[in-house]
Enzyme design. Structure first.
Site, PDB file in Angstrom:
ATOM      1  N   ASP A 122       8.559  -8.020  16.245  1.00 44.94           N
ATOM      2  CA  ASP A 122       9.138  -8.185  17.635  1.00 44.94           C
ATOM      3  C   ASP A 122       7.957  -7.427  18.611  1.00 44.94           C
ATOM      4  O   ASP A 122       7.158  -6.843  18.157  1.00 44.94           O
ATOM      5  CB  ASP A 122      10.361  -7.472  17.735  1.00 44.94           C
ATOM      6  CG  ASP A 122      10.186  -5.869  17.864  1.00 44.94           C
ATOM      7  OD1 ASP A 122       9.500  -5.534  16.718  1.00 44.94           O
ATOM      8  OD2 ASP A 122      10.404  -4.982  19.043  1.00 44.94           O
ATOM      9  N   LYS A 167      14.849  -3.064  12.296  1.00 51.53           N
ATOM     10  CA  LYS A 167      15.579  -4.477  12.525  1.00 51.53           C
ATOM     11  C   LYS A 167      14.626  -5.322  11.813  1.00 51.53           C
ATOM     12  O   LYS A 167      14.900  -6.697  11.142  1.00 51.53           O
ATOM     13  CB  LYS A 167      15.620  -4.752  13.688  1.00 51.53           C
ATOM     14  CG  LYS A 167      16.470  -4.283  14.568  1.00 51.53           C
ATOM     15  CD  LYS A 167      16.794  -4.392  16.120  1.00 51.53           C
ATOM     16  CE  LYS A 167      17.614  -3.943  16.992  1.00 51.53           C
ATOM     17  NZ  LYS A 167      17.667  -4.345  18.342  1.00 51.53           N
ATOM     18  N   LYS A 169      -1.506  -4.669   7.943  1.00 53.55           N
ATOM     19  CA  LYS A 169      -2.631  -4.988   8.851  1.00 53.55           C
ATOM     20  C   LYS A 169      -3.838  -4.503   8.298  1.00 53.55           C
ATOM     21  O   LYS A 169      -4.024  -3.606   7.564  1.00 53.55           O
ATOM     22  CB  LYS A 169      -2.341  -4.409  10.241  1.00 53.55           C
ATOM     23  CG  LYS A 169      -1.389  -5.219  10.960  1.00 53.55           C
ATOM     24  CD  LYS A 169      -1.221  -4.486  12.547  1.00 53.55           C
ATOM     25  CE  LYS A 169      -0.335  -5.180  13.502  1.00 53.55           C
ATOM     26  NZ  LYS A 169      -0.191  -4.601  14.754  1.00 53.55           N
ATOM     27  N   THR A 219       5.621   4.801   8.443  1.00 56.98           N
ATOM     28  CA  THR A 219       7.211   4.567   8.177  1.00 56.98           C
ATOM     29  C   THR A 219       7.269   4.516   6.976  1.00 56.98           C
ATOM     30  O   THR A 219       8.389   4.901   5.990  1.00 56.98           O
ATOM     31  CB  THR A 219       7.538   3.305   9.033  1.00 56.98           C
ATOM     32  OG1 THR A 219       7.401   3.341  10.394  1.00 56.98           O
ATOM     33  CG2 THR A 219       9.141   3.121   8.754  1.00 56.98           C
ATOM     34  N   VAL A 260       3.578  -3.085   7.502  1.00 56.08           N
ATOM     35  CA  VAL A 260       3.035  -1.770   7.449  1.00 56.08           C
ATOM     36  C   VAL A 260       1.687  -1.794   8.343  1.00 56.08           C
ATOM     37  O   VAL A 260       0.790  -2.689   8.400  1.00 56.08           O
ATOM     38  CB  VAL A 260       2.107  -1.590   5.969  1.00 56.08           C
ATOM     39  CG1 VAL A 260       1.528  -0.281   6.036  1.00 56.08           C
ATOM     40  CG2 VAL A 260       3.369  -1.571   5.084  1.00 56.08           C
ATOM     41  N   ASP A 261       1.866  -0.765   9.471  1.00 59.65           N
ATOM     42  CA  ASP A 261       0.778  -0.745  10.516  1.00 59.65           C
ATOM     43  C   ASP A 261       0.164   0.538  10.396  1.00 59.65           C
ATOM     44  O   ASP A 261      -0.981   0.437   9.554  1.00 59.65           O
ATOM     45  CB  ASP A 261       1.567  -0.938  11.852  1.00 59.65           C
ATOM     46  CG  ASP A 261       0.669  -0.928  13.130  1.00 59.65           C
ATOM     47  OD1 ASP A 261      -0.541  -0.776  12.825  1.00 59.65           O
ATOM     48  OD2 ASP A 261       1.148  -1.260  14.013  1.00 59.65           O
ATOM     49  N   GLY A 301       1.417   2.844   8.691  1.00 57.45           N
ATOM     50  CA  GLY A 301       1.915   3.312   7.241  1.00 57.45           C
ATOM     51  C   GLY A 301       2.825   4.391   7.216  1.00 57.45           C
ATOM     52  O   GLY A 301       3.464   4.945   6.182  1.00 57.45           O
ATOM     53  N   GLU A 339      10.166  -4.224   3.357  1.00 53.45           N
ATOM     54  CA  GLU A 339       9.822  -3.961   4.930  1.00 53.45           C
ATOM     55  C   GLU A 339       9.180  -5.428   5.358  1.00 53.45           C
ATOM     56  O   GLU A 339       8.454  -6.186   4.575  1.00 53.45           O
ATOM     57  CB  GLU A 339       8.619  -2.898   4.871  1.00 53.45           C
ATOM     58  CG  GLU A 339       9.133  -1.714   5.287  1.00 53.45           C
ATOM     59  CD  GLU A 339       9.502  -1.474   6.923  1.00 53.45           C
ATOM     60  OE1 GLU A 339       9.634  -2.539   7.440  1.00 53.45           O
ATOM     61  OE2 GLU A 339       9.258  -0.475   7.447  1.00 53.45           O
TER      62      GLU A 339
HETATM   63  C1  PRP Z   1       8.020  -1.359  12.683  1.00 53.71           C
HETATM   64  C2  PRP Z   1       8.145  -2.132  11.338  1.00 53.71           C
HETATM   65  C3  PRP Z   1       7.879  -0.895  10.422  1.00 53.71           C
HETATM   66  C4  PRP Z   1       7.000  -0.179  11.356  1.00 53.71           C
HETATM   67  C5  PRP Z   1       5.852  -0.201  10.603  1.00 53.71           C
HETATM   68  O1  PRP Z   1       9.420  -1.163  12.984  1.00 53.71           O
HETATM   69  O2  PRP Z   1       9.335  -2.811  11.017  1.00 53.71           O
HETATM   70  O3  PRP Z   1       9.047  -0.469   9.920  1.00 53.71           O
HETATM   71  O4  PRP Z   1       7.046  -0.676  12.671  1.00 53.71           O
HETATM   72  O5  PRP Z   1       4.849   0.549  11.606  1.00 53.71           O
HETATM   73  P1  PRP Z   1       3.934   1.788  11.021  1.00 53.71           P
HETATM   74  O6  PRP Z   1       3.453   1.426   9.907  1.00 53.71           O
HETATM   75  O7  PRP Z   1       2.993   2.292  12.038  1.00 53.71           O
HETATM   76  O8  PRP Z   1       4.878   3.164  10.851  1.00 53.71           O
HETATM   77  P2  PRP Z   1       9.710  -0.688  14.493  1.00 53.71           P
HETATM   78  O9  PRP Z   1       9.624   0.866  14.624  1.00 53.71           O
HETATM   79  O10 PRP Z   1       9.138  -1.551  15.205  1.00 53.71           O
HETATM   80  O11 PRP Z   1      11.090  -1.109  14.656  1.00 53.71           O
HETATM   81  P3  PRP Z   1      11.804  -2.753  14.184  1.00 53.71           P
HETATM   82  O12 PRP Z   1      11.810  -3.026  12.783  1.00 53.71           O
HETATM   83  O13 PRP Z   1      13.186  -2.261  14.582  1.00 53.71           O
HETATM   84  O14 PRP Z   1      11.105  -3.532  15.098  1.00 53.71           O
END
Ligand code: PRP
Length: 182
Positions: A162, A47, A134, A110, A105-106, A108, A102
């Site tokens: 969120d 989302k 981040k 996803t 990126v946390d 990475g 997107e």
């Molecule tokens: C969040 C964000 C990215 C992902 C990044 O999504 O929107 O898609 O996490 O994290 P990563 O780099 O550690 O993979 P989330 O899973 O929280 O879903 P949302 O977008 O529905 O909030």
């Protein structure tokens, strides 16, 4: 000038004016880079990206269309790196110019998964636009063609981001108080 409107928020990291200025800059670069392309397909990842994508696409002057994907981590955290598609694109993207959009990126995991999945579908081109990344030395190093902001490694909410599905519609990006998530 934003004011903090919720007691969960510790401080504002990026105010709404700064976000909108940056979104306009990114859109101008995308307009420039895709000036000779028949149409651009923006793929927003739900989302989190829905607000960023909505603002970004309304700043674009090039021909474009929008579609969405949603992914989910296996288990409760992204730490395992296992990602699965829970909503896919409506149409094949073979031969399309695709821009993956997107919010953050946390680790990475996803983005790496999405880049691999989309690249395997043979688009004419594939680039990535990310609102925020981040500062995490251990994050996977991935190609990001359009980046809004680099942010500290704290829990951030607002502008699509969120905490347990809350605070997505705050107009700014704010740091959550530690006691809320610890
Ligand atoms: C969040 C964000 C990215 C992902 C990044 O999504 O929107 O898609 O996490 O994290 P990563 O780099 O550690 O993979 P989330 O899973 O929280 O879903 P949302 O977008 O529905 O909030």
């Amino acid at each position: 000038m934003d004011i903090i409107t919720h007691s969960d928020i510790e401080r504002i990291l990026i105010d709404s004016d700064t976000i909108h200025r940056r979104v306009r800059e990114l859109a101008a670069r995308i307009d420039h880079d895709y000036a000779n392309v028949q149409r651009l397909l923006l793929v927003g990842i739900l989302k989190g990206a829905f607000i960023f994508l909505a603002d970004l696409c309304r700043e674009l002057t090039i021909p474009h269309v929008v579609d969405f994907m949603a992914v989910s981590s296996y288990g409760m955290t992204a730490a395992s790196g296992a990602v699965r598609i829970i909503l896919d694109l409506r149409e094949p993207i073979e031969g399309e110019h695709v821009l993956l959009v997107e919010d953050i990126v946390d680790t990475g995991h996803t983005l790496r998964y999405l880049q691999q999945v989309l690249a395997s579908r043979h688009p004419a081109s594939l680039r990535t636009c990310v609102l925020s990344t981040k500062q995490r030395p251990e994050a996977i190093d991935l190609p990001v063609d359009y980046l809004g902001f680099t942010i500290p490694d704290v829990w951030v909410v607002g502008y699509g981001l969120d905490y347990a599905d809350r605070h997505r519609t705050l107009p700014y990006i704010g740091a959550l108080k530690k006691e809320v998530y610890q």
